[in-house]
Scaffold this motif. Structure first.
Motif: not given
Length: 88
Positions: A15-20
């Motif tokens: 989920e966090s990687l989707k932000v970057v």
């Protein structure tokens, strides 16, 4: 010490990687999550990010920073270059 197992980290990391990802994609790049072991997130930079001179800064100040903000301050990120053998 990170209070999560590698398995517990997998979904939050995704989920966090989707932000970057949009940042990488704007420059013609991308990233694949290879796995997590002992709180180290292994990725592979793809597209224009692969071999880019700024890829180290992208990992440290973009990807790793986002993971630390979203999940835990002790997480680290390691890029595994394309073609390099990798096993968890």
């Amino acid at each position: 010490m990170i209070p999560f197992s590698d398995e517990e980290l997998m979904q939050p990391v995704k989920e966090s990687l989707k932000v970057v990802m949009p940042m990488l994609e704007r420059d013609g790049g991308g990233m694949e999550l290879l796995g997590i072991k002992n709180g180290v997130v292994y990725v592979q930079l793809t597209g224009h990010c692969h071999g880019c001179a700024a890829s180290g800064q992208t990992l440290k100040y973009g990807v790793e920073r986002q993971l630390k903000i979203d999940i835990h301050p002790e997480l680290t990120v390691v890029n595994i270059p394309i073609g390099e053998k990798f096993e968890l």
